[in-house]
Scaffold this active site. Sequence first.
Site, PDB file in Angstrom:
ATOM      1  N   TYR A   1     -17.213  16.819 -15.290  1.00 17.86           N
ATOM      2  CA  TYR A   1     -17.452  15.376 -15.415  1.00 17.86           C
ATOM      3  C   TYR A   1     -18.439  14.970 -14.319  1.00 17.86           C
ATOM      4  O   TYR A   1     -18.284  15.362 -13.155  1.00 17.86           O
ATOM      5  CB  TYR A   1     -16.114  14.640 -15.268  1.00 17.86           C
ATOM      6  CG  TYR A   1     -16.271  13.144 -15.175  1.00 17.86           C
ATOM      7  CD1 TYR A   1     -16.635  12.396 -16.288  1.00 17.86           C
ATOM      8  CD2 TYR A   1     -16.082  12.478 -13.969  1.00 17.86           C
ATOM      9  CE1 TYR A   1     -16.792  11.025 -16.198  1.00 17.86           C
ATOM     10  CE2 TYR A   1     -16.235  11.110 -13.876  1.00 17.86           C
ATOM     11  CZ  TYR A   1     -16.595  10.387 -14.990  1.00 17.86           C
ATOM     12  OH  TYR A   1     -16.757   9.039 -14.895  1.00 17.86           O
TER      13      TYR A   1
ATOM     14  N   ARG B   1       0.854  -1.200   0.000  1.00 20.96           N
ATOM     15  CA  ARG B   1       0.000   0.000   0.000  1.00 20.96           C
ATOM     16  C   ARG B   1       0.880   1.238   0.000  1.00 20.96           C
ATOM     17  O   ARG B   1       0.635   2.193  -0.709  1.00 20.96           O
ATOM     18  CB  ARG B   1      -0.969   0.023   1.189  1.00 20.96           C
ATOM     19  CG  ARG B   1      -1.660   1.378   1.323  1.00 20.96           C
ATOM     20  CD  ARG B   1      -2.877   1.447   2.240  1.00 20.96           C
ATOM     21  NE  ARG B   1      -2.822   0.591   3.400  1.00 20.96           N
ATOM     22  CZ  ARG B   1      -2.023   0.779   4.469  1.00 20.96           C
ATOM     23  NH1 ARG B   1      -1.213   1.816   4.518  1.00 20.96           N
ATOM     24  NH2 ARG B   1      -2.053  -0.080   5.460  1.00 20.96           N
TER      25      ARG B   1
ATOM     26  N   ASP C   1      -8.052  18.551 -14.519  1.00 22.51           N
ATOM     27  CA  ASP C   1      -8.342  17.188 -14.975  1.00 22.51           C
ATOM     28  C   ASP C   1      -7.942  17.120 -16.445  1.00 22.51           C
ATOM     29  O   ASP C   1      -8.593  17.699 -17.307  1.00 22.51           O
ATOM     30  CB  ASP C   1      -9.840  16.899 -14.779  1.00 22.51           C
ATOM     31  CG  ASP C   1     -10.212  15.474 -15.168  1.00 22.51           C
ATOM     32  OD1 ASP C   1      -9.501  14.862 -15.987  1.00 22.51           O
ATOM     33  OD2 ASP C   1     -11.250  14.985 -14.676  1.00 22.51           O
TER      34      ASP C   1
ATOM     35  N   LYS D   1      -8.637   6.065 -19.385  1.00 17.86           N
ATOM     36  CA  LYS D   1      -8.950   6.593 -20.708  1.00 17.86           C
ATOM     37  C   LYS D   1      -7.701   6.552 -21.607  1.00 17.86           C
ATOM     38  O   LYS D   1      -7.200   5.470 -21.864  1.00 17.86           O
ATOM     39  CB  LYS D   1      -9.554   7.985 -20.558  1.00 17.86           C
ATOM     40  CG  LYS D   1     -10.606   8.107 -19.426  1.00 17.86           C
ATOM     41  CD  LYS D   1     -11.864   7.297 -19.678  1.00 17.86           C
ATOM     42  CE  LYS D   1     -12.791   7.209 -18.465  1.00 17.86           C
ATOM     43  NZ  LYS D   1     -13.160   8.463 -17.827  1.00 17.86           N
TER      44      LYS D   1
HETATM   45  C1  LIG Z   1     -13.647   8.888 -16.517  1.00 15.16           C
HETATM   46  C2  LIG Z   1     -13.317  10.257 -16.010  1.00 15.16           C
HETATM   47  C3  LIG Z   1     -13.069  10.498 -14.641  1.00 15.16           C
HETATM   48  C4  LIG Z   1     -13.234   9.415 -13.585  1.00 15.16           C
HETATM   49  O1  LIG Z   1     -12.294   8.414 -13.714  1.00 15.16           O
HETATM   50  P1  LIG Z   1     -12.577   6.871 -13.301  1.00 15.16           P
HETATM   51  O2  LIG Z   1     -11.312   6.209 -13.692  1.00 15.16           O
HETATM   52  O3  LIG Z   1     -13.766   6.411 -14.049  1.00 15.16           O
HETATM   53  O4  LIG Z   1     -12.812   6.883 -11.825  1.00 15.16           O
HETATM   54  C5  LIG Z   1     -12.718  11.775 -14.258  1.00 15.16           C
HETATM   55  N1  LIG Z   1     -12.630  12.784 -15.152  1.00 15.16           N
HETATM   56  C6  LIG Z   1     -12.868  12.593 -16.468  1.00 15.16           C
HETATM   57  C7  LIG Z   1     -12.766  13.748 -17.403  1.00 15.16           C
HETATM   58  C8  LIG Z   1     -13.232  11.336 -16.939  1.00 15.16           C
HETATM   59  O5  LIG Z   1     -13.478  11.157 -18.250  1.00 15.16           O
END
Ligand SMILES: *Cc1c(COP(=O)(O)O)cnc(C)c1O
Length: 400
Positions: free
Chosen positions: A104, A51, A176, A201
Amino acid sequence: MPEIAGFNTRAIHAGQEPDSLTGAVAVPIYQTSTYKQDGVGGLRGGYEYSRSANPTRTALETALAAAEGGARGLAFASGLAAEDTLLRTVCQPGDHILLPDDAYGGTFRLVASVFARWGVEYTPVSLGDLDAVRAAVRPTTRVIWCETPTNPLLGIADIAGLADVARANELLLAVDNTFASPYLQQPLALGADVVVHSTTKYLGGHSDVVGGALVAADAELGERLAFHQNAMGSVAGPFDSWLVLRGLKTLGVRMDRHCANAAAVVDFLAAHDAVSAVHYPGLDTHPGHAVAAAQMRDFGGMISFRLNGTSSQSGEDLALAVCAGVEIFTLGESLGGVESLIEHPARMTHASVANSPLAVPADLVRLSVGIEDVDDLIADLDQALAQALERGAHSSASTA
Ligand SMILES: *Cc1c(COP(=O)(O)O)cnc(C)c1O
């Protein structure tokens, strides 16, 4: 590796020296929870419990920091786990957060439904309007949360402009960077304090892992985040870390293809009679085009578009029919993988914000353009649009 190495060189080599024991070129998956100590406290490689730290995760964290040009990278079990850890590190009850008014949905839910219960307040604000951002700052504001491009309407925020507002008010600017990826956009160089990713992503890139990341511009914030990462425990496991590390190596070449394919799909859609609007920051008619051109290397692989209703079908009917009629695009949520995805935001990714200020148009379709042969992608959209229109023509003929 030289400090000044280019993006792809850093993505392939940073933190990924051949294994000192065997020379293995690929970083091993250290699937272990604990480490033998040579006598009490005698750690061999600085590792005591996974961890706190694991060598595969360390390799990824080093590579992520190099990719974003930050002092410290940290890998998490999901993007939302990374967001949770960041907000709990920098906020306390009574603090206030500025959120994009098209944030988001998961970020909005985390702040509005979870953090609100712990006394953290928020204001949704249009980040494209810096005066509105300045006006929304309160004495208790701690964080400006930025997303650019946004989901699903591809809105653009000026990161350097927001960094000026943040600096003037002693706020933290979190960006983000999931939609752009570090290959297309470097928020820390534009003045952000911390970058957030859903590595699920583009960084993972193959729709086979859920993960998240934070990269802090300076070591002091990095250290506080690392303390909370260990204290809260939502770390990325060794195999998931390895998958993201593997994805990161090809991020640059994948993004070049995503961008080129998206640009060609945009040209096709913009010329189609059934399409009423195309949202893509690469279009010079996009309100954020100039800012995007200045702060991004290219305009990314995400597109959304709206459909004209006809006498027999609404734009929403057509949007649903296109989603149902594609054969190469896969109907599904998520984005950023090598395979093209299509979805209907109002009923899928954004269903939870229906009837709220974040609601999206019912005639909107979102594409995550993959890296297949673009002629096949365009032919697929062309046949799906033709089939959708045809269906309406038949139903109107039969009811006439
Ligand atoms: C998918 C996404 C998230 C969240 O991420 P997870 O891996 O699904 O928890 C946050 N911000 C954006 C822009 C996203 O596309």
